[in-house]
Structures are given as structure tokens and as C-alpha cells.
Scaffold this motif. Structure first.
Motif, short mmCIF file in Angstrom:
data_model
loop_
_atom_site.label_atom_id
_atom_site.label_comp_id
_atom_site.label_asym_id
_atom_site.label_seq_id
_atom_site.Cartn_x
_atom_site.Cartn_y
_atom_site.Cartn_z
N GLU A 1 6.68 -3.64 -3.32
CA GLU A 1 6.08 -4.69 -4.15
C GLU A 1 7.17 -5.47 -4.87
O GLU A 1 7.11 -6.70 -4.97
N TYR B 1 0.78 5.37 -5.68
CA TYR B 1 1.05 4.02 -6.17
C TYR B 1 1.41 4.04 -7.66
O TYR B 1 2.35 3.41 -8.09
N LYS C 1 0.83 -9.57 0.08
CA LYS C 1 1.33 -8.23 -0.23
C LYS C 1 1.08 -7.90 -1.70
O LYS C 1 0.59 -6.81 -2.02
N ILE C 2 1.42 -8.82 -2.58
CA ILE C 2 1.25 -8.58 -4.01
C ILE C 2 -0.22 -8.39 -4.34
O ILE C 2 -0.58 -7.49 -5.12
N MET D 1 5.39 -0.06 -10.12
CA MET D 1 5.60 -1.00 -9.02
C MET D 1 6.44 -0.33 -7.94
O MET D 1 7.53 0.15 -8.21
N ASP E 1 2.25 1.44 1.79
CA ASP E 1 3.30 0.42 1.80
C ASP E 1 3.43 -0.21 3.18
O ASP E 1 3.56 -1.44 3.31
N SER F 1 4.03 -13.01 0.98
CA SER F 1 4.34 -12.28 -0.26
C SER F 1 3.13 -12.21 -1.17
O SER F 1 2.86 -11.17 -1.77
N TRP G 1 7.95 -9.60 -4.60
CA TRP G 1 8.14 -10.51 -5.74
C TRP G 1 9.49 -11.21 -5.66
O TRP G 1 9.59 -12.43 -5.86
N TYR H 1 -1.25 -4.96 -3.31
CA TYR H 1 -0.76 -3.95 -4.25
C TYR H 1 -1.56 -3.95 -5.53
O TYR H 1 -1.82 -2.91 -6.11
N ARG H 2 -1.96 -5.12 -5.99
CA ARG H 2 -2.69 -5.23 -7.25
C ARG H 2 -4.17 -4.91 -7.10
O ARG H 2 -4.84 -4.59 -8.07
#
Length: 155
Positions: A19, A7, A144-145, A15, A90, A141, A23, A148-149
Motif C-alpha cells: 500500500e 492487514y 490498489k489503495i 499500512m 497483497d 494505484s 501511494w 486496501y482501504r
């Protein structure tokens, strides 16, 4: 640990490609939906919303969101030259976001079916479907974000 290393090393500014896509799609979709609502409300000009010609703006806003997402993704990936590799993390995040989004597609379908059975005006049926598509994209979304964060939930 390995997924954290992957990642951190992927894409521009840490990113990943997926990701960035989340966005881009979220921002393009929200902008298109807001533009659609503004156009319809502006066209109302004091008359009932069911009398507003909404079909063309609805279709154009959907097409605009799709085209904008594609163009922005191409530009961002050309400028940033980040990694195009996706890994298991992912794919897991993609599935999570899709599952969150699908819930709103189902809600929209059920709402539209009930509205049609109750003989509501087609303006409201079309708009509840579009709203639920927009919420599906937005909340999928966001999921997902957030994944990822943060970290993926473990089931």
C-alpha cells in the motif's frame, strides 16, 4: 478474518508495504506528469504545441518519477521499519490494480496506432501514449489503495 488481522498488524500505521508503494508511485508519477505538462506549456510561449521540443522533458519526467519512487520507498522503509512480508491479499490487490492499469495501456496503444494511421503529428502520438501511461499508473494505484482501504471485490 485472517487477512484482516494480517492487514492491521503489517507495516507502519497499519499500512502494508504494497500500500505504501502504491501511494509513493502514485504521488511521484502524478508530480512528474504535471511537471512535464507545465514545462511543455511554458515552452510553447504562444506557438503551436507541435513545435515545442518535448522529447527531453518527457524522458526526464519518466526517469524522475522512477528515481523518485525508488528513493522515497527506500527512505520510507528505512525510517518506518515496517514488515516486508506480503501475503495473498497483497498479491490479489496487486493483480487488481495491474488489471485496472493495463486497460489504459491498451487504450493508449490503440489510440496511438489510430493516430499514426491518420498521420497525426508525432507530438500528439507521444503525448497520448504518455497520458495513458500516467492514467494507467494513477488509476491502478487508486484501485490498489481503495482495495486496501475497503475490501477486495469477490468474483
Amino acid at each position: 478474518m485472517m487477512s484482516k488481522i494480517l492487514y492491521i498488524t503489517k507495516g507502519a500505521a497499519g499500512m502494508s508495504l504494497e500500500e505504501k508503494r502504491a501511494w509513493i508511485r502514485m504521488l511521484a508519477g502524478v508530480a512528474a506528469y504535471i511537471a512535464y505538462v507545465v514545462v511543455v506549456l511554458t515552452r510553447a510561449d504562444g506557438r503551436p504545441l507541435t513545435g515545442v521540443p518535448y522529447e527531453a522533458p518527457l524522458l526526464w519526467s519518466i526517469v524522475a518519477a522512477i528515481v523518485a519512487s525508488i528513493v522515497i520507498e527506500i527512505v520510507v522503509n528505512t525510517v518506518r521499519r515496517g514488515s516486508l512480508v506480503t501475503d495473498e491479499r497483497d498479491r490479489a490487490i496487486g493483480r487488481l490494480g495491474d488489471q485496472v492499469g493495463y486497460a489504459f495501456v491498451v487504450i493508449g496503444a490503440v489510440a496511438a496506432m489510430l493516430m499514426a494511421m491518420a498521420d497525426w503529428h508525432r507530438f500528439w502520438i507521444a503525448n497520448v501514449i504518455y497520458l495513458c501511461f500516467a492514467l494507467s499508473m494513477l488509476l491502478g494505484s487508486i484501485a490498489k489503495i481503495a482495495a486496501y482501504r475497503g475490501s477486495l471485490p469477490q468474483w
